[in-house]
Design an enzyme around this catalytic site. Structure first.
Site, mmCIF file in Angstrom:
data_model
loop_
_atom_site.group_PDB
_atom_site.id
_atom_site.type_symbol
_atom_site.label_atom_id
_atom_site.label_comp_id
_atom_site.label_asym_id
_atom_site.label_seq_id
_atom_site.Cartn_x
_atom_site.Cartn_y
_atom_site.Cartn_z
ATOM 1 N N LYS A 54 0.847 -1.204 0.000
ATOM 2 C CA LYS A 54 0.000 0.000 0.000
ATOM 3 C C LYS A 54 0.879 1.249 0.000
ATOM 4 C CE LYS A 54 -3.858 -2.390 2.194
ATOM 5 N NZ LYS A 54 -4.620 -2.720 3.402
ATOM 6 N N GLN A 98 -4.358 -1.521 9.742
ATOM 7 C CA GLN A 98 -4.311 -2.838 9.097
ATOM 8 C C GLN A 98 -4.913 -3.890 10.028
ATOM 9 O OE1 GLN A 98 -3.415 -3.341 5.895
ATOM 10 N NE2 GLN A 98 -3.892 -5.495 6.039
ATOM 11 N N ASP A 121 -10.590 3.514 4.921
ATOM 12 C CA ASP A 121 -10.912 2.090 4.819
ATOM 13 C C ASP A 121 -12.419 1.856 4.968
ATOM 14 O OD1 ASP A 121 -9.258 -0.009 4.155
ATOM 15 O OD2 ASP A 121 -8.202 -0.003 6.069
#
Ligand code: GUN
Length: 296
Positions: A54, A98, A121
């Site tokens: 990412k 994450q 996200d």
């Protein structure tokens, strides 16, 4: 029928080039680049690899990025302090926590802390809640499900009125993609570990989203002729024939399914590249929203 093989990498490359061009315009107008802040807690090698990928993608399109890497022994307070610091950091426009977090960390409390302006996200409970509600729109939607929806649009799949079957109900993929399909007026069935007769349900599906994490779980013979099949699985399996001794397969029996479907993604090179691209897309949107609000 032999299916169109959907090239997720090609779609992702095209979208990333568009984002890179937008970053240039953004920098010219505001004098700084969009920034992503990643939080990586624990020692899961796959998570560390995802965060590296990412960040590399951020660099490629011209974003700045920082990673806060924390040990598996980090406390709830320490993880929350990192999220608070990113919320307060004006150079950060998107925050990525994450997942999975270490087991002793209360995931929901961490995700709830992420500023709604920076929730790239889309995992804040408010954004997920809005995604599930009729007539409401979240600010951000999760990356992998959004990637699936972009792919469906790219191949011209008719979503409205279609029978869409989602296999898997994870918070990261299965549940949000089911909500997105419902918002797009599909008739949605979600299959999971307790579902009876999954093959028969899949046989009625115009759209299949496989996100169960089991290698080649969905058999080619289950696929309705002409269906569009999106394979979210990335499963590492031993293969003595392969150079590295392993290879990646999806959740769908690709070789058999591609003979029946009208369009199908492959693994790797299907949904994977789209996930990262949608995170970049959301971070660009977050930076634009924050900068334009400040400029008023
Ligand atoms: N873990 C697996 N997929 C994802 C994702 O899309 N976002 C985050 N934050 N964690 C993940």
């Amino acid at each position: 029928m032999t299916a169109t093989i959907i090239d997720g990498k090609m779609i992702a490359d095209r979208m990333q080039a568009e984002i890179a061009a937008e970053v240039e315009q953004f920098k010219a107008r505001f004098g700084y680049a969009p920034g992503l802040g990643a939080v990586l807690a624990g020692d899961d090698p796959a998570s560390a690899q995802y965060v590296r990928m990412k960040r590399r993608a951020c660099e490629k399109v011209g974003f700045t990025s920082v990673a806060h890497t924390m040990t598996a022994a980090s406390t709830q307070e320490e993880v929350e302090a990192v999220v608070r610091a990113l919320n307060d950091d004006a150079s950060i426009h998107g925050i990525l926590v994450q997942l999975p977090l270490p087991k002793h960390i209360h995931e929901e409390r961490v995700l709830r802390l992420v500023s709604l302006d920076k929730d790239v996200d889309g995992f804040h409970p408010e954004n997920i809640g809005l995604l599930g509600m009729k007539g409401r729109e979240p600010t951000f939607t999760p990356a992998t499900p959004t990637g699936c929806m972009v792919i469906l649009k790219e191949v011209g799949a008719k979503i409205e009125g279609a029978n869409a079957v989602v296999i898997g109900r994870s918070n990261i993929v299965g549940l949000p993609v089911a909500l997105m399909l419902l918002k797009a007026n599909a008739t949605v069935t979600v299959c999971h570990s307790r579902t009876k007769d999954i093959p028969d349900i899949v046989r009625r599906a115009d759209i299949v989203i496989a996100a169960i994490g089991q290698p080649e779980f969905v058999k080619g013979e289950w696929i309705k002729p002409g269906a569009v099949v999106i394979d979210v699985g990335t499963n590492k399996i031993d293969d003595p024939q392969a150079e590295k001794g392993y290879r990646w397969v999806g959740d769908v029996e690709f070789e058999a399914a591609k003979e029946v479907a009208s369009a199908i993604t492959q693994v790797p090179g299907g949904v994977g590249p789209m996930t990262i691209t949608m995170l970049l897309h959301n971070t660009m949107k977050a930076a634009r929203r924050i900068a334009e609000r400040a400029a008023v």
